[in-house]
Design an enzyme around this catalytic site. Structure first.
Site, PDB file in Angstrom:
ATOM      1  CD  GLU A   1       0.230  -1.698   7.933  1.00  0.00           C
ATOM      2  OE1 GLU A   1       0.822  -1.335   6.897  1.00  0.00           O
ATOM      3  OE2 GLU A   1      -0.158  -0.899   8.813  1.00  0.00           O
TER       4      GLU A   1
ATOM      5  CG  ASP B   1      -0.338  -0.107   2.520  1.00  0.00           C
ATOM      6  OD1 ASP B   1       0.898  -0.104   2.602  1.00  0.00           O
ATOM      7  OD2 ASP B   1      -1.078  -0.206   3.526  1.00  0.00           O
ATOM      8  CB  SER B   2       4.554   1.749   0.103  1.00  0.00           C
ATOM      9  OG  SER B   2       4.826   0.550  -0.609  1.00  0.00           O
TER      10      SER B   2
ATOM     11  CD  GLU C   1       7.694  -0.348   8.000  1.00  0.00           C
ATOM     12  OE1 GLU C   1       7.929   0.783   7.525  1.00  0.00           O
ATOM     13  OE2 GLU C   1       6.705  -1.033   7.672  1.00  0.00           O
TER      14      GLU C   1
ATOM     15  CG  ASP D   1       0.340  -4.168   2.105  1.00  0.00           C
ATOM     16  OD1 ASP D   1       0.212  -4.937   3.071  1.00  0.00           O
ATOM     17  OD2 ASP D   1       1.238  -3.303   2.043  1.00  0.00           O
TER      18      ASP D   1
ATOM     19  CE  LYS E   1       2.755  -6.015   4.031  1.00  0.00           C
ATOM     20  NZ  LYS E   1       2.320  -5.027   5.076  1.00  0.00           N
TER      21      LYS E   1
END
Length: 303
Positions: free
Chosen positions: A131, A60-61, A198, A99, A129
């Site tokens: 978070e 999602d970056s 991270e 993501d 993925k």
């Protein structure tokens, strides 16, 4: 006696084997570092493929590096799926992970499963993925239960960076480090096949590595993890926004892109481009016939 077959092996069958979850687990067991990189479109996926990486994350970056948002939060499911579909078309062997964007899985197990299914069915992702720990542990368990592999993500979680005090390292106190470890262990127990660490202290990551059986991918977490991931635009010097201290730049592609476009603009303005070698030709006889035919086809002058 049978004859030696003369049919050639089809192209591609003798190339690298596709990365799978068992192969990732085997790489961890053998101590072979896992290479992971983000990608957001067909050309970057082709680069990742040719460079021989193991895992590609449609992160999602891409909200910031490709779509111009100021954070990862605004990107939608449909935007992420568009990026993931493009990446899928450029990959053959790396494992493809998508993501799950902010707001697409936190609400309920049903929401999380439905979103994950779209990434697999519509974009061809091999895994997804998500978070954080907390409620995300239950969401991970539900998605895994629905038959979709899940990668976890602890430490600095960009989707909730505001609640963490901004984009800063996590786990720098004993209490924070315990929380990171608790989340990682919970995600492993929920069935995640891998976890991203991270922006946590290298020493904390090293301690946690001895307690986790699944592959751990680090980004700003030191060298003890099973593999590393970097953002495509950071490592190649394409993105001009803020770059974290853990992102090593291996090239300065943006500078070359600007120089190339600037040279093109200069040549257009000076009429140096296009030159004759960039033109298409026509036979002189055909050109004469064209001009004659055009004159005959011209409408009569208005009275």
């Amino acid at each position: 006696m049978s004859a030696t077959p003369h049919t050639p092996v089809p192209h591609g069958l003798d190339g690298p084997l596709p990365m799978t979850l068992p192969r990732l687990a085997e790489k961890k067991r053998l101590g072979e570092p896992i290479v992971m990189v983000t990608a957001y479109d067909y050309p970057s996926a082709q680069v990742a493929q040719e460079a021989g990486v193991d895992v590609v994350l449609v992160g999602d970056s891409g909200a910031m590096t490709v779509l111009g948002y100021t954070s990862t939060v605004p990107i939608t499911i449909d935007e992420m799926l568009m990026l993931a579909c493009a990446v899928r078309r450029g990959l053959r062997t790396p494992l493809l992970v998508g993501d799950l964007p902010f707001g697409s899985y936190e609400g309920s197990d049903e929401q999380a499963i439905a979103t994950a299914q779209r990434f697999v069915k519509e974009a061809g992702c091999d895994a997804v993925k998500l978070e954080r720990g907390g409620t995300s542990v239950q969401r991970a368990r539900a998605i895994v239960g629905a038959g979709i592999p899940v990668m976890g993500h602890v430490g600095l979680t960009p989707q909730t960076a505001t609640a963490l005090g901004g984009y800063r390292a996590q786990g720098r106190t004993a209490e924070q480090a315990i929380a990171v470890g608790r989340d990682a262990l919970a995600l492993e127990q929920a069935g995640c096949f891998s976890i991203v660490f991270e922006a946590i202290p290298a020493a904390v990551a090293e301690v946690l590595m001895s307690r986790l059986e699944i592959p751990v991918i680090g980004i700003g977490a030191g060298a003890a993890t099973d593999g590393q991931v970097l953002v495509f635009h950071d490592l190649l010097g394409i993105y001009d926004g803020h770059v974290a201290r853990f992102a090593k730049r291996y090239a300065d592609v943006r500078a070359h892109m600007i120089a190339g476009v600037a040279e093109y603009a200069s040549e257009v303005r000076s009429r140096a481009f296009p030159a004759p070698e960039h033109w298409y030709s026509i036979d002189d006889e055909q050109l004469a016939r064209f001009e004659a035919g055009l004159a005959e086809a011209a409408p009569p002058p208005m009275s």
